[in-house]
Write a protein that holds these residues in place. Structure first.
Motif, PDB file in Angstrom:
ATOM      1  N   ALA A  77      -1.527 -16.967  -7.176  1.00  0.00           N
ATOM      2  CA  ALA A  77      -2.388 -15.778  -7.129  1.00  0.00           C
ATOM      3  C   ALA A  77      -2.993 -15.609  -5.745  1.00  0.00           C
ATOM      4  O   ALA A  77      -3.093 -14.482  -5.236  1.00  0.00           O
ATOM      5  N   ALA A  78      -3.394 -16.696  -5.118  1.00  0.00           N
ATOM      6  CA  ALA A  78      -3.951 -16.620  -3.765  1.00  0.00           C
ATOM      7  C   ALA A  78      -2.900 -16.100  -2.792  1.00  0.00           C
ATOM      8  O   ALA A  78      -3.195 -15.243  -1.943  1.00  0.00           O
ATOM      9  N   ARG A  79      -1.666 -16.574  -2.929  1.00  0.00           N
ATOM     10  CA  ARG A  79      -0.600 -16.082  -2.051  1.00  0.00           C
ATOM     11  C   ARG A  79      -0.334 -14.599  -2.309  1.00  0.00           C
ATOM     12  O   ARG A  79      -0.163 -13.825  -1.373  1.00  0.00           O
ATOM     13  N   GLU A  80      -0.312 -14.189  -3.575  1.00  0.00           N
ATOM     14  CA  GLU A  80      -0.098 -12.774  -3.903  1.00  0.00           C
ATOM     15  C   GLU A  80      -1.202 -11.914  -3.312  1.00  0.00           C
ATOM     16  O   GLU A  80      -0.947 -10.834  -2.783  1.00  0.00           O
ATOM     17  N   ARG A  81      -2.429 -12.397  -3.402  1.00  0.00           N
ATOM     18  CA  ARG A  81      -3.571 -11.661  -2.852  1.00  0.00           C
ATOM     19  C   ARG A  81      -3.428 -11.516  -1.338  1.00  0.00           C
ATOM     20  O   ARG A  81      -3.622 -10.437  -0.790  1.00  0.00           O
ATOM     21  N   GLU A  82      -3.049 -12.594  -0.659  1.00  0.00           N
ATOM     22  CA  GLU A  82      -2.878 -12.544   0.792  1.00  0.00           C
ATOM     23  C   GLU A  82      -1.785 -11.555   1.186  1.00  0.00           C
ATOM     24  O   GLU A  82      -1.953 -10.779   2.125  1.00  0.00           O
ATOM     25  N   ARG A  83      -0.659 -11.600   0.469  1.00  0.00           N
ATOM     26  CA  ARG A  83       0.447 -10.687   0.780  1.00  0.00           C
ATOM     27  C   ARG A  83       0.060  -9.238   0.535  1.00  0.00           C
ATOM     28  O   ARG A  83       0.373  -8.356   1.332  1.00  0.00           O
ATOM     29  N   ALA A  84      -0.596  -8.988  -0.593  1.00  0.00           N
ATOM     30  CA  ALA A  84      -0.982  -7.613  -0.907  1.00  0.00           C
ATOM     31  C   ALA A  84      -2.014  -7.109   0.098  1.00  0.00           C
ATOM     32  O   ALA A  84      -1.942  -5.955   0.536  1.00  0.00           O
ATOM     33  N   ALA A  85      -2.957  -7.942   0.466  1.00  0.00           N
ATOM     34  CA  ALA A  85      -3.974  -7.532   1.441  1.00  0.00           C
ATOM     35  C   ALA A  85      -3.326  -7.249   2.790  1.00  0.00           C
ATOM     36  O   ALA A  85      -3.717  -6.297   3.479  1.00  0.00           O
ATOM     37  N   ALA A  86      -2.325  -8.042   3.171  1.00  0.00           N
ATOM     38  CA  ALA A  86      -1.633  -7.811   4.437  1.00  0.00           C
ATOM     39  C   ALA A  86      -0.814  -6.524   4.390  1.00  0.00           C
ATOM     40  O   ALA A  86      -0.711  -5.808   5.383  1.00  0.00           O
ATOM     41  N   THR A  87      -0.239  -6.232   3.226  1.00  0.00           N
ATOM     42  CA  THR A  87       0.606  -5.047   3.077  1.00  0.00           C
ATOM     43  C   THR A  87      -0.203  -3.765   2.959  1.00  0.00           C
ATOM     44  O   THR A  87       0.051  -2.787   3.650  1.00  0.00           O
ATOM     45  N   MET A  88      -1.190  -3.785   2.071  1.00  0.00           N
ATOM     46  CA  MET A  88      -1.936  -2.550   1.800  1.00  0.00           C
ATOM     47  C   MET A  88      -3.322  -2.537   2.421  1.00  0.00           C
ATOM     48  O   MET A  88      -3.988  -1.522   2.380  1.00  0.00           O
TER      49      MET A  88
END
Length: 185
Positions: A77-88
């Motif tokens: 979940a932390a990795r998903e959050r980091e990726r989504a924050a970087a993308t959007m």
């Protein structure tokens, strides 16, 4: 991600535990997916949350494996959050989590006894009183910051009741609550 040990305590030869081979295979593939980091083929926190294993006598202790799965879910979940924050962008990510929390509060804020569809009187669902009591706490969490942890939601147990709430609906909302809580950690 910390390396996850695949050595868990075993149940006795007369007690059911998780099937050893399935757990070991899942953890190996999970480690590979995390290390590979391929976003398009990435295992998700939600998929980890919904993982289930067959049972066998003398298998791995469910309590210990479940605790490891929760840690894995948190890491993914932390990795998903980091990726989504970087993308959007961080603001858009948080706005999306906030929008989901509003939908959850609207659902859980419905009148007591009417928050979810009910099973027939011949079928068993979750106790309406248990779910409503927990739903009230969740509404307070989202609106007033009432202290509830992800583990409180993950481990919530509702007694069975004839004519109770439909389990699938309640489970979907509880999963959404966990997703939001992990998103804003």
């Amino acid at each position: 991600m910390n390396a996850v040990s695949t050595t868990f305590p075993r149940t006795s030869s007369k007690t059911l535990g998780y099937k050893v081979g399935q757990v070991d295979d899942f953890l190996a593939s999970t480690r590979e997916a995390y290390d590979r980091g391929d976003a398009e083929k990435q295992l998700t926190a939600e998929e980890i949350r919904h993982t289930a294993f067959a049972m066998q006598k003398g298998g791995y202790s469910p309590q210990h494996v479940d605790a490891a799965l929760e840690r894995l879910e948190d890491a993914f979940a932390a990795r998903e959050r980091e990726r989504a924050a970087a993308t959007m962008g961080e603001k858009a990510w948080l706005a999306e989590a906030h929008a989901t929390s509003r939908v959850i509060v609207e659902r859980l804020g419905r009148p007591t006894g009417h928050r979810f569809d009910r099973t027939s009187v011949l079928s068993v669902g979750y106790s309406r009183a248990d779910v409503d009591r927990f739903a009230n706490k969740l509404v307070k969490y989202f609106t007033d910051g009432f202290p509830i942890t992800v583990d409180d939601v993950r481990t919530a147990v509702f007694r069975p009741q004839r004519g109770g709430y439909r389990e699938a609906q309640v489970d979907v909302v509880m999963d959404s609550v966990v997703d939001v809580m992990l998103a804003v950690r």
